[in-house]
Design a protein around this motif. Structure first.
Motif, PDB file in Angstrom:
ATOM      1  N   UNK A 210     -21.594  60.985  -1.498  1.00 50.68           N
ATOM      2  CA  UNK A 210     -22.853  60.244  -1.589  1.00 50.68           C
ATOM      3  C   UNK A 210     -23.842  60.952  -2.501  1.00 50.68           C
ATOM      4  N   UNK A 211     -23.896  62.282  -2.407  1.00 50.79           N
ATOM      5  CA  UNK A 211     -24.819  63.033  -3.258  1.00 50.79           C
ATOM      6  C   UNK A 211     -24.493  62.911  -4.732  1.00 50.79           C
ATOM      7  N   UNK A 212     -23.201  62.865  -5.065  1.00 50.78           N
ATOM      8  CA  UNK A 212     -22.804  62.695  -6.469  1.00 50.78           C
ATOM      9  C   UNK A 212     -23.233  61.321  -6.983  1.00 50.78           C
ATOM     10  N   UNK A 213     -23.046  60.300  -6.146  1.00 53.76           N
ATOM     11  CA  UNK A 213     -23.455  58.951  -6.544  1.00 53.76           C
ATOM     12  C   UNK A 213     -24.963  58.875  -6.733  1.00 53.76           C
ATOM     13  N   UNK A 214     -25.708  59.422  -5.782  1.00 53.78           N
ATOM     14  CA  UNK A 214     -27.171  59.383  -5.873  1.00 53.78           C
ATOM     15  C   UNK A 214     -27.663  60.231  -7.042  1.00 53.78           C
TER      16      UNK A 214
ATOM     17  N   UNK B 101     -18.909  55.946 -28.838  1.00 58.43           N
ATOM     18  CA  UNK B 101     -17.496  55.586 -28.873  1.00 58.43           C
ATOM     19  C   UNK B 101     -17.203  54.322 -28.067  1.00 58.43           C
ATOM     20  N   UNK B 102     -18.216  53.805 -27.412  1.00 57.71           N
ATOM     21  CA  UNK B 102     -18.054  52.572 -26.655  1.00 57.71           C
ATOM     22  C   UNK B 102     -17.838  52.759 -25.171  1.00 57.71           C
ATOM     23  N   UNK B 103     -17.983  53.992 -24.665  1.00 61.46           N
ATOM     24  CA  UNK B 103     -17.804  54.225 -23.237  1.00 61.46           C
ATOM     25  C   UNK B 103     -18.999  53.688 -22.453  1.00 61.46           C
ATOM     26  N   UNK B 104     -18.732  53.178 -21.272  1.00 64.16           N
ATOM     27  CA  UNK B 104     -19.798  52.696 -20.400  1.00 64.16           C
ATOM     28  C   UNK B 104     -20.487  53.887 -19.733  1.00 64.16           C
ATOM     29  N   UNK B 105     -21.610  53.610 -19.055  1.00 67.45           N
ATOM     30  CA  UNK B 105     -22.331  54.684 -18.370  1.00 67.45           C
ATOM     31  C   UNK B 105     -21.434  55.360 -17.339  1.00 67.45           C
ATOM     32  N   UNK B 106     -20.682  54.568 -16.580  1.00 71.56           N
ATOM     33  CA  UNK B 106     -19.790  55.140 -15.582  1.00 71.56           C
ATOM     34  C   UNK B 106     -18.721  56.018 -16.204  1.00 71.56           C
ATOM     35  N   UNK B 107     -18.169  55.601 -17.327  1.00 69.30           N
ATOM     36  CA  UNK B 107     -17.146  56.395 -18.002  1.00 69.30           C
ATOM     37  C   UNK B 107     -17.736  57.673 -18.584  1.00 69.30           C
TER      38      UNK B 107
ATOM     39  N   UNK C  43     -18.255  60.045 -15.556  1.00 69.80           N
ATOM     40  CA  UNK C  43     -17.037  60.542 -14.908  1.00 69.80           C
ATOM     41  C   UNK C  43     -16.143  61.350 -15.844  1.00 69.80           C
ATOM     42  N   UNK C  44     -16.131  61.014 -17.133  1.00 71.71           N
ATOM     43  CA  UNK C  44     -15.211  61.665 -18.066  1.00 71.71           C
ATOM     44  C   UNK C  44     -15.835  62.791 -18.880  1.00 71.71           C
ATOM     45  N   UNK C  45     -17.141  62.718 -19.100  1.00 69.01           N
ATOM     46  CA  UNK C  45     -17.783  63.686 -19.992  1.00 69.01           C
ATOM     47  C   UNK C  45     -18.794  64.568 -19.260  1.00 69.01           C
TER      48      UNK C  45
ATOM     49  N   UNK D 100     -20.898  69.260 -15.447  1.00 72.48           N
ATOM     50  CA  UNK D 100     -21.993  69.496 -14.514  1.00 72.48           C
ATOM     51  C   UNK D 100     -21.512  70.246 -13.282  1.00 72.48           C
ATOM     52  N   UNK D 101     -20.334  69.888 -12.767  1.00 71.24           N
ATOM     53  CA  UNK D 101     -19.840  70.521 -11.555  1.00 71.24           C
ATOM     54  C   UNK D 101     -19.587  72.012 -11.764  1.00 71.24           C
TER      55      UNK D 101
END
Length: 218
Positions: A32-36, A125-131, A134-136, A141-142
């Motif tokens: 939940x913390x990652x999502x928020x 490159x055309x990636x969405x916010x979610x991509x 999660x990918x970059x 950050x972790x």
């Protein structure tokens, strides 16, 4: 050692309850913390507003009041009967939802350490916010938030004792049970402290291991 060997059943139940609260609450808090945390840096104003409202509201509420809400407000609202394992599940949810606010701010600080140019290049490159997240952004950050995130989890471990006041068996409730058997309460408290110190040292070792492993990966 007699205070432990003569009461292994209570100590085992207390340790098991603490571990269930820690791992269950920690899982909810990290997810939940990652999502928020991602919502807090989202380009969508509504997402940022919801994330900010959640963090500011829950984080500024004492943990005991959060437990009161889960113990006395939610059961009548949903028609729940406080029989096992409902109190434990509610306590896990209370700990997870409360700790998620601190995880979110930790994740947000880690996201801010990632150069903006990398996110912009990914979007180009055309990636969405979610991509992009999660990918970059999130993998980098972790790595930077391992020490503060582990500090949050250590605080979660110690906060599990609050559940003892709401009929949830854990190490925080061992003293009350053993006092009924005539055990020395000061000695019981000392042993509880020793167990918590050992668990915290284990988490500190895990933190160092992750830091060393990911530092080599770079």
């Amino acid at each position: 050692m007699g205070v432990i060997s003569d009461n292994l059943d209570i100590w085992w139940d207390g340790l098991l309850g603490t571990l269930l609260l820690f791992f269950g609450g920690g899982l909810i808090a990290v997810v939940l913390g990652t999502i928020v945390g991602a919502m807090r840096v989202s380009p969508i104003p509504i997402a940022r507003g919801i994330g900010t409202l959640y963090v500011n509201t829950i984080r500024n509420t004492p943990l005991t009041l959060v437990f009161f809400a889960f113990a006395f407000a939610l059961p009548p609202l949903f028609g729940l009967r406080l029989t096992a394992p409902i109190p434990l599940v509610l306590a896990i949810c209370a700990l997870g939802i409360y700790t998620a606010t601190y995880v979110a701010e930790t994740i947000r600080s880690g996201i801010n350490t990632v150069p903006v140019g990398q996110a912009e290049a990914a979007r180009a490159l055309g990636l969405t916010f979610g991509q992009v997240m999660s990918l970059v952004v999130m993998p980098q950050a972790f790595r930077s938030v391992i020490p503060p995130l582990m500090s949050v989890l250590i605080a979660l471990l110690k906060n599990t004792t609050v559940a003892a006041g709401f009929s949830v068996v854990n190490l925080g409730s061992v003293r009350a049970y053993l006092s009924e058997r005539g055990e020395n309460q000061l000695l019981v408290i000392i042993w509880v402290a020793v167990i918590f110190v050992a668990l915290v040292l284990l988490l500190s070792w895990l933190q160092r291991s992750l830091e060393n492993r990911w530092r080599v990966a770079r």
